[in-house]
Design an enzyme around this catalytic site. Sequence first.
Site, short mmCIF file in Angstrom:
data_model
loop_
_atom_site.label_atom_id
_atom_site.label_comp_id
_atom_site.label_asym_id
_atom_site.label_seq_id
_atom_site.Cartn_x
_atom_site.Cartn_y
_atom_site.Cartn_z
N GLY A 49 0.85 -1.19 0.00
CA GLY A 49 0.00 0.00 0.00
C GLY A 49 0.88 1.24 0.00
N GLN B 283 3.37 9.83 0.91
CA GLN B 283 4.63 9.07 1.05
C GLN B 283 5.59 9.33 -0.11
OE1 GLN B 283 2.44 5.18 2.05
NE2 GLN B 283 4.39 5.03 3.12
N CYS C 51 5.88 -0.18 7.22
CA CYS C 51 5.52 0.96 6.37
C CYS C 51 6.76 1.39 5.58
CB CYS C 51 5.04 2.11 7.26
SG CYS C 51 4.60 3.60 6.36
N LEU C 52 6.56 1.69 4.29
CA LEU C 52 7.69 2.12 3.46
C LEU C 52 8.29 3.44 3.97
CD1 LEU C 52 6.35 1.24 -0.11
CD2 LEU C 52 7.89 -0.09 1.35
N HIS D 278 -4.56 1.72 7.46
CA HIS D 278 -3.18 2.23 7.48
C HIS D 278 -3.04 3.37 6.46
CE1 HIS D 278 1.34 1.26 7.68
NE2 HIS D 278 1.24 2.14 6.68
N GLU D 279 -3.60 3.17 5.24
CA GLU D 279 -3.46 4.21 4.20
C GLU D 279 -4.31 5.44 4.52
OE1 GLU D 279 -0.98 3.77 2.45
OE2 GLU D 279 -0.81 1.63 2.85
N HIS E 64 -2.42 7.56 6.84
CA HIS E 64 -1.42 8.38 6.14
C HIS E 64 -2.06 9.67 5.61
CE1 HIS E 64 2.33 6.21 6.00
NE2 HIS E 64 1.79 5.12 5.50
NI NI Z 1 2.55 3.17 5.45
#
Ligand code: NI
Length: 169
Positions: free
Chosen positions: A46, A51, A94-95, A136-137, A140
């Site tokens: 995701g 991000q 998470c990236l 989660h997204e 963000h």
């Molecule tokens: Ni993330």
Amino acid sequence: MAILELVTAPDPRLKLVSQPVPEVDSALKKFMADMLDTMYDANGIGLAAIQVGIPKRVAVIDLDPGGPNSFPRYFINPRLVEASGEATNYHEGCLSVPEIWDDVSRPSRVTVEYTDEKGRLQTVTADGLFATCLQHEIDHINGLLFIDHLSKLKRSIALRKSAKMKRKG
Ligand code: NI
């Protein structure tokens, strides 16, 4: 198609509340394709626009990248309309917080309203990994990271580790 640069914690942009997208045009479609490329390149499932430094309410998800159930999904202006079911723990990463994974408790089932890549209003009810990923997204998009759900101590350890990774990279 392009690989975009990932923003990692503690970059202050990750705390921004992203802005609604007024319409789905060709520029947005190209941007979302680039987001997907970036996510696949980094082995994520995701990715939210912030991000890659763009404060727009957009996220892409593919729960099985490279696998038999690979399916890219595009979420524009996603909005949590219902959360139910028992809370479940997922070991999240998470990236934007590289090399950190920890258990986060979230509702096991959610209903999300969003606009798809063709500009159509959609509603999806998700459970399991999909429900976790959507929450989660959406976090963000609202300026939250998964580590914000952890204790203050765990969060500060995660941020220190992430900052250190960044200096090395
Ligand atoms: Ni993330």
